[in-house]
Scaffold this active site. Structure first.
Site, PDB file in Angstrom:
ATOM      1  N   PHE A  34       0.833  -1.207   0.000  1.00 47.63           N
ATOM      2  CA  PHE A  34       0.000   0.000   0.000  1.00 47.63           C
ATOM      3  C   PHE A  34       0.864   1.251   0.000  1.00 47.63           C
ATOM      4  O   PHE A  34       0.495   2.274   0.589  1.00 47.63           O
ATOM      5  CB  PHE A  34      -0.970  -0.019   1.188  1.00 47.63           C
ATOM      6  CG  PHE A  34      -1.631  -1.349   1.375  1.00 47.63           C
ATOM      7  CD1 PHE A  34      -2.602  -1.771   0.482  1.00 47.63           C
ATOM      8  CD2 PHE A  34      -1.260  -2.208   2.395  1.00 47.63           C
ATOM      9  CE1 PHE A  34      -3.194  -3.023   0.618  1.00 47.63           C
ATOM     10  CE2 PHE A  34      -1.833  -3.456   2.529  1.00 47.63           C
ATOM     11  CZ  PHE A  34      -2.807  -3.858   1.646  1.00 47.63           C
TER      12      PHE A  34
ATOM     13  N   GLU B  38      -5.937   2.264  -6.438  1.00 46.27           N
ATOM     14  CA  GLU B  38      -6.019   3.296  -5.406  1.00 46.27           C
ATOM     15  C   GLU B  38      -7.357   4.017  -5.337  1.00 46.27           C
ATOM     16  O   GLU B  38      -7.736   4.517  -4.279  1.00 46.27           O
ATOM     17  CB  GLU B  38      -4.859   4.284  -5.607  1.00 46.27           C
ATOM     18  CG  GLU B  38      -3.558   3.588  -5.239  1.00 46.27           C
ATOM     19  CD  GLU B  38      -2.303   4.278  -5.698  1.00 46.27           C
ATOM     20  OE1 GLU B  38      -1.777   5.066  -4.918  1.00 46.27           O
ATOM     21  OE2 GLU B  38      -1.837   4.012  -6.824  1.00 46.27           O
TER      22      GLU B  38
ATOM     23  N   GLN C 118      -9.819  -5.355  -5.922  1.00 49.69           N
ATOM     24  CA  GLN C 118      -9.075  -4.111  -5.749  1.00 49.69           C
ATOM     25  C   GLN C 118      -9.993  -2.972  -5.299  1.00 49.69           C
ATOM     26  O   GLN C 118      -9.680  -2.236  -4.374  1.00 49.69           O
ATOM     27  CB  GLN C 118      -8.414  -3.707  -7.072  1.00 49.69           C
ATOM     28  CG  GLN C 118      -7.198  -4.534  -7.409  1.00 49.69           C
ATOM     29  CD  GLN C 118      -6.035  -4.125  -6.538  1.00 49.69           C
ATOM     30  OE1 GLN C 118      -5.471  -3.070  -6.709  1.00 49.69           O
ATOM     31  NE2 GLN C 118      -5.718  -4.957  -5.578  1.00 49.69           N
TER      32      GLN C 118
ATOM     33  N   ARG D  81     -10.956   0.094 -19.379  1.00 51.51           N
ATOM     34  CA  ARG D  81     -11.298  -1.317 -19.532  1.00 51.51           C
ATOM     35  C   ARG D  81     -10.776  -2.117 -18.343  1.00 51.51           C
ATOM     36  O   ARG D  81      -9.675  -1.881 -17.863  1.00 51.51           O
ATOM     37  CB  ARG D  81     -10.675  -1.830 -20.826  1.00 51.51           C
ATOM     38  CG  ARG D  81     -11.194  -3.162 -21.264  1.00 51.51           C
ATOM     39  CD  ARG D  81     -10.390  -3.635 -22.454  1.00 51.51           C
ATOM     40  NE  ARG D  81     -10.991  -3.227 -23.720  1.00 51.51           N
ATOM     41  CZ  ARG D  81     -10.321  -3.274 -24.861  1.00 51.51           C
ATOM     42  NH1 ARG D  81      -9.049  -3.622 -24.897  1.00 51.51           N
ATOM     43  NH2 ARG D  81     -10.912  -2.931 -25.987  1.00 51.51           N
TER      44      ARG D  81
END
Lengths: 170, 697, 342
Positions: B239, B660, B593, B583
């Protein structure tokens, strides 16, 4: 101070010499090269090292190896010892219930423990009626799996994976 | 315009290739690397927050049988470069923060190393330390630039005048806490220094980029890149904290160099990670919004105050998203830093955007309240035609569509009235926008070789749990026009061609682009019928690069919050995000994610807080019992959806990066929902129950 | 971690003798707190005496209708025991609100009440702490007080340099329930057996914050006895914390309500997370005795109980919020119990 102990790890008896200070986790990882249980915090605050210790889920980071001479330990690797994945492991893959994988062996062992505990009728903080047998609801699984931190945030997939392995359609 | 790959493997819901290894625990992380006869290192840390080491007594430690090496500032090797003070390990007597490395012990076992480290006696000349961040400090300064090379300040028009003349002007101060990345795998290295070997230094290191890691280690130690190999097939989360090497990596290399031929293992303890592995700076955000009665913004401004370490500057780009998010003729962003006697801050998931979309997205909710407008509509009303910062057209921007689809899926129109009560719980819903820039790094090379009827692609990329092991084969397969099962991808080793860091959500964009170039080269050279051993490489800089558009991913997050009417406890049973990120290469890993980022955003909203103790000069709650990250029971229904977005400008995959954006905006949406439920506006994260009690009956 | 000898004697009596003979000896049961402290350097014994397999693991009926919990029974086993779930829900709930499944499978009946404070300064050997290092001072004063005491402390900002200053809280959930249940502690020591009322087991810091309990060196808990509750008694445990699970209490409430007749009940209340010991709210109990359990009455009772409370200022606003939170949590807990008894 050293002591000789014998552990049965994933079905194999292993005799080794440990320092009295050696935790069960370090005995596994650093003395026996069994690295399936992970060290995330070393203080019982994350659950990454969860194994089945004499059948129940437990944290080897908070156990002195010398105090567990003769113990039987099953790691996540040992759950698939015959090459076939345990249903919990397959469900974790099916549900993408992990990302980095570091908490995963502990999650898997914990989930196996959870299913056994629910089978035994053990209640949890999420059990509404303490006198009734608990069911594998979302809230029950989430509460029971809360001793296993997942920093990647796979919880939302872990719960249905555990339910799937427990035979509940989620 | 880029020619987009025709998606065949791309877009498929494939299970992770590393899945079996991970569910069994046989995937090998840095500390676990099997090596012959390892020694174990344990760091010694400063116990004063500012001062000077005056004496180190290692005699008790060295007297222990089994202790191999003790390094201190006076005995450690002199490093080739000390420009980076964070990495100038054991090079000075000066102590810049509590927890700084002042020594290391290497011993035959980890128990001995730890015992010996405790026996190292360090004497200090202690000085008054200064570690309190505040907007009132008189030594705040403007850094030359902020992270990722952004300008420190920007201004357009006259915010002050617009505030003075607007129908509604809102001025609020918000703050985000200090956060620690806390990947579950501690920062760890297995290091081997074998001077006689062709590659004398090998680091099995937990890193988000083996090549950048190597480059830094070489610079610090004064080695050539050919003398160092870095290996990292699996990384137990990062991270951002493993995006640049921290002091522990240098320390592990130094320990190994002091013990030639002997592999040395060094893992930071969880407690040590709170001072040595980077963190997100706390931020104080003064936000100004001016609008007409219809909600159209005439001014938007954010003035950010945050901290850095006195020994090394890191300036989080917190104000950056305010530069481009909404239309407004008058705008201002500024960053001011306090240099304190604190550990060195660094990257944490979505640096800039994550904290920087907190204050403004809560302020918009406050503005919507004042105007009596729906906060979804307010955002839609301020949709900019072109990028307000650069004036460039968007490569694609579907924020409005995300808001609308999210509202529809969430049931926003039926949102409960303010302070709605359901049994013991007050219920509210909230919304916020998400954004993250679409980036591609300048350096990365992929090599494709044909062997035994399969295509083997190699690149020093990283899989932090992002799915790289699985998604790069999908890209390579479509680039080569073959079945994904005929492609093997190898990553995580400097033996493979150079790859950029897994950061800035740029990994797949960058490495995938290199793979596409390599595949084109390969087909150009060898056609459709290659022979064993045929090989081609491709560099990302050969891929088409669009400079004419502003490229960002967008999203909208919706939250249902419940607050216990007696105790103020907060629960978030529903989180729903809709994203437009180009995409999607693999919907399974992509969903993880998004959902993972949102869950970390929930964690930031409700729990995370590195409690800085200015008396002691350290994080008080420096373990996982007290630094709370969200547990399973905190998480209810978390849904991530995405639009089928076609962006021809970003890269050949049409992908924008997704690692993120999920954490961006979540905390604001939670605050907004809690306000709706209770009437209490929490402007200082985290939203803990003590901040809500006064608003309950 | 400094080296230590490990012993697993053949009997409880031998274990007690071994520990009593060695000043730097400690008992080891589940180890979930001791091993933690060995690593942190908080505990520095020369000898660790393992009693995990020596004391009883049985949960057995007592002739008076109560239950005896053997010291080696695990927190999981006690919480899962049908008799506990039916007769002492407050105890099952408290146990299940504590720690995690893994830890409860290891932590024991004898060990849980003896776990030590989670004060961050106590656990960090590089900071001053009177409990860990008597006379070194207290780092918590004006520091991170969120998990610290408001009851049983002399002042809002006690003298941090005074050797008696300690604002730590006892972290056990189980102990709060046991305080409300009037449990009895069976102890074996070098001088023989004795029984300690649970409410007297833990102590306030007094002039020696290093001592958590009244147990003398070498004394070992062998069992906990739960007296029977009056017919019709209802009990519950309510824990308020910063996460939905796996977090220590900010405040907690263990309550037992017995209806004595129309409009009259007897209430037992114990509070957790707010004092150096599980806090039996005797003043509040007195105020409520014999009267109706209305919300106003409970608020008045809690006002009496909390009159001497001392909120501790500190980082992020200190812990003053615990005072209204305690009252609100007691009101909510009793409200639910009263509704359940109707």
């Amino acid at each position: 101070m050293d002591a000789e102990i014998t552990l049965t790890v994933d079905g194999a008896a292993r005799t080794l010499t440990v320092d009295t200070r050696t935790t069960l986790l370090d005995a596994l990882r650093e003395r026996l090269g069994v690295t399936s249980p992970k060290k995330g915090c070393d203080h019982g605050q994350c659950g990454a090292c969860t194994v089945l210790l004499d059948g129940d889920r437990a944290l080897p980071c908070l156990a002195l190896a010398v105090a567990h001479d003769g113990a039987e330990i099953t790691t996540a690797d040992g759950l698939a010892a015959d090459g076939e994945l345990h249903p919990v492991q397959q469900a974790f893959i099916d549900r993408d219930a992990f990302q980095c994988g570091y908490c995963t062996p502990g999650q898997v062992c914990s989930a196996v423990g959870v299913l056994a505990e629910v089978d035994r009728g053990w209640p949890s903080h999420a059990t509404e009626d303490l006198t009734a047998d608990p069911q594998l609801t979302h809230d029950e699984v989430a509460e029971r799996m809360s001793g296993n931190l997942c920093r990647c945030g796979a919880y939302v997939n872990i719960v249905p994976a555990v339910q799937q392995a427990g035979g509940v359609q989620a | 315009m880029t020619d987009l790959l025709e998606p065949r493997a791309i877009g498929r819901d494939l299970a992770r290739r590393d899945g079996v290894a991970k569910v069994r625990g046989t995937a090998t992380y840095a500390f676990e690397t099997p090596v012959e006869h390892p020694a174990y290192a344990h760091p010694v840390q400063a116990t004063v927050a500012r001062g000077r080491v005056t004496a180190v007594d290692t005699s008790a430690a060295e007297a222990l049988d089994g202790v191999l090496v003790v390094l201190t500032p006076s005995t450690a090797e002199r490093l080739a470069s000390t420009d980076d003070a964070e990495l100038a390990v054991l090079q000075t007597d000066e102590v810049g923060f509590r927890g700084q490395l002042v020594g290391v012990v290497v011993a035959e076992t980890s128990e001995l190393a730890r015992q010996a480290a405790d026996l190292v006696r360090v004497a200090y000349e202690e000085r008054q330390h200064d570690s309190v961040l505040s907007v009132d400090r008189d030594d705040l300064y403007a850094p030359e630039q902020v992270n990722a090379g952004h300008e420190t300040d920007t201004a357009e028009g006259d915010v002050g005048a617009a505030m003075a003349s607007a129908a509604v002007a809102l001025e609020r101060t918000y703050s985000t806490a200090m956060y620690h990345n806390n990947p579950l795998e501690p920062h760890a290295t297995t290091a081997l220094w074998d001077p006689a070997a062709e590659v004398p230094l090998t680091l099995w290191d937990s890193t988000q980029g083996v090549h950048p890691d190597r480059a830094t280690v070489c610079r610090v130690l004064g080695l050539e890149e050919r003398q160092v190999r870095v290996v990292c097939p699996y990384i137990g989360g990062g991270f951002g904290s493993k995006g640049t090497p921290h002091a522990n990596v240098v320390l592990a290399a130094m320990a190994a160099r002091a013990l030639p031929g002997r592999p040395v293992k060094l893992a930071l303890t969880r407690q040590q990670m709170f001072s040595l592995a980077g963190y997100r700076t706390p931020t104080i955000q003064q936000v100004q919004l001016a609008a007409d009665r219809s909600g159209r913004l005439s001014a938007i401004a954010i003035d950010v105050v945050e901290q850095t370490s006195r020994i090394k500057e890191f300036a989080e780009q917190t104000g950056v998203p305010t530069r481009m998010m909404y239309a407004s003729p008058n705008r201002r962003t500024t960053h001011r830093l306090a240099a304190l006697d604190v550990p060195v801050p660094s990257w944490m998931r979505a640096p800039g955007e994550c904290p920087g979309m907190f204050g403004p997205e809560v302020a918009l909710d406050e503005l919507a309240d004042e105007l009596g407008l729906d906060p979804v509509d307010l955002r839609i009303r301020n949709e900019p035609e072109v990028d307000p910062e650069t004036g460039k057209p968007w490569s694609s921007r579907h924020l409005v569509e995300c808001l609308r689809e999210g509202a529809q899926r969430f049931g926003w129109a039926d949102r409960p009235a303010p302070r709605h009560r359901d049994g013991a719980w007050l219920v509210g819903t909230g919304v916020a926008s998400s954004v993250y820039p679409t980036m591609r790094q300048a350096t990365s090379t992929a090599r494709i070789r044909y062997a035994d009827g399969r295509y083997v692609a190699e690149i020093g990329a990283a899989d932090l749990g992002t799915g790289t092991w699985t998604t790069l084969p999908q890209v390579a397969a479509d680039a080569l026009g073959v079945d994904v099962d005929d492609v093997e991808v190898r990553i995580g080793d400097t033996e493979y061609p150079i790859a950029s860091v897994a950061g800035g959500s740029s990994g797949l964009n960058t490495w995938g682009s290199a793979l596409v170039v390599a595949a084109r080269e390969f087909r150009g050279k060898f056609g459709r019928r290659p022979e064993d051993g045929d090989e081609a490489t491709g560099d990302v800089d050969q891929a088409a690069q669009d400079e004419d558009h502003a490229a960002y991913a967008f999203g909208a997050q919706f939250v249902e919050a419940r607050v216990h009417a007696d105790t103020g406890e907060v629960r978030v049973p529903r989180l729903l995000g809709v994203f437009a990120c180009g995409r999607i290469v693999n919907p399974r890993t992509a969903r993880s994610q998004f959902v993972g980022g949102m869950t970390m955003g929930l964690s930031m909203a409700l729990h995370e807080n590195s409690v800085w103790d200015p008396q002691v000069g350290q994080v008080a709650n420096h373990d996982l019992a007290e630094y709370h990250v969200t547990v399973n029971a905190d998480v209810g229904d978390v849904q991530a959806h995405w639009l089928d977005e076609h962006d021809p400008y970003v890269n050949a995959m049409g992908s924008k990066g997704i690692g993120e954006i999920g954490i961006v905006g979540t905390a604001a949406a939670v605050v907004n929902a809690v306000h709706r439920a209770t009437g209490v506006r929490v402007r200082d994260l985290p939203v803990t129950l003590d901040k809500l009690l006064t608003g309950l009956d | 971690m400094k080296p230590f000898a490990y012993a697993r004697p053949g009997s409880v009596a031998e274990a007690v003798r071994d520990v009593a003979a060695e000043p730097a000896a400690v008992f080891l049961a589940g180890g979930t707190n001791l091993v933690d402290h060995l690593k942190l350097g908080v505990a520095r014994p020369d000898l660790v005496v393992d009693v995990r397999t020596l004391t009883s693991r049985e949960i057995s009926d007592l002739p008076d209708g109560g239950l005896r919990l053997g010291a080696a029974s695990t927190n999981s086993e006690v919480a899962a025991d049908r008799r506990v779930r039916e007769r002492y829900p407050v105890l099952a709930e408290a146990l299940l609100a504590g720690a995690t499944g893994q830890l409860r499978n290891t932590a024991t009946t004898g060990g849980n009440p003896l776990q030590r404070t989670r004060c961050v300064y106590f656990q960090d050997v590089t900071t001053a702490c009177n409990k860990r290092d008597p006379g070194s001072g207290c780092s918590a004063v004006g520091g991170y007080t969120r998990h610290h005491a408001v009851l049983g402390v002399p002042a809002a900002l006690p003298d941090p340099t005074a050797p008696e200053t300690c604002t730590a809280t006892h972290p056990s959930d189980m102990a709060v329930a046991l305080a409300a249940l009037d449990a009895q502690v069976q102890v074996l020591g070098p001088a023989g057996e004795r029984t300690i009322p649970f409410a007297d087991l833990h102590r306030l810091p007094g002039d020696d914050p290093s001592r958590d309990t009244v147990l003398e060196h070498g004394e070992l808990i062998t069992a906990l006895d739960l007296p029977p509750l009056p017919a019709g008694a209802r009990s519950a445990y309510r824990k308020v914390r910063d996460r939905a699970s796996y977090a220590f209490a900010l405040v907690s409430v263990a309550a037992v309500v017995t209806a004595d007749g129309p409009g009259s009940s007897t209430v037992r209340i114990a509070l957790g997370g707010v004092a150096h010991k599980p806090w039996r709210a005797t003043r509040a109990e007195q105020v409520l005795r014999g009267g109706p359990l209305t919300e106003d009455a409970v608020r008045a009772a809690m006002a009496a109980e909390l009159a001497a409370a001392q909120p501790q200022p500190g980082i992020d606003g200190g812990n003053g919020f615990k005072i209204p939170l305690l009252t609100r949590t007691v009101v909510a807990t009793l409200r639910e119990l009263v509704e359940a008894t109707r």
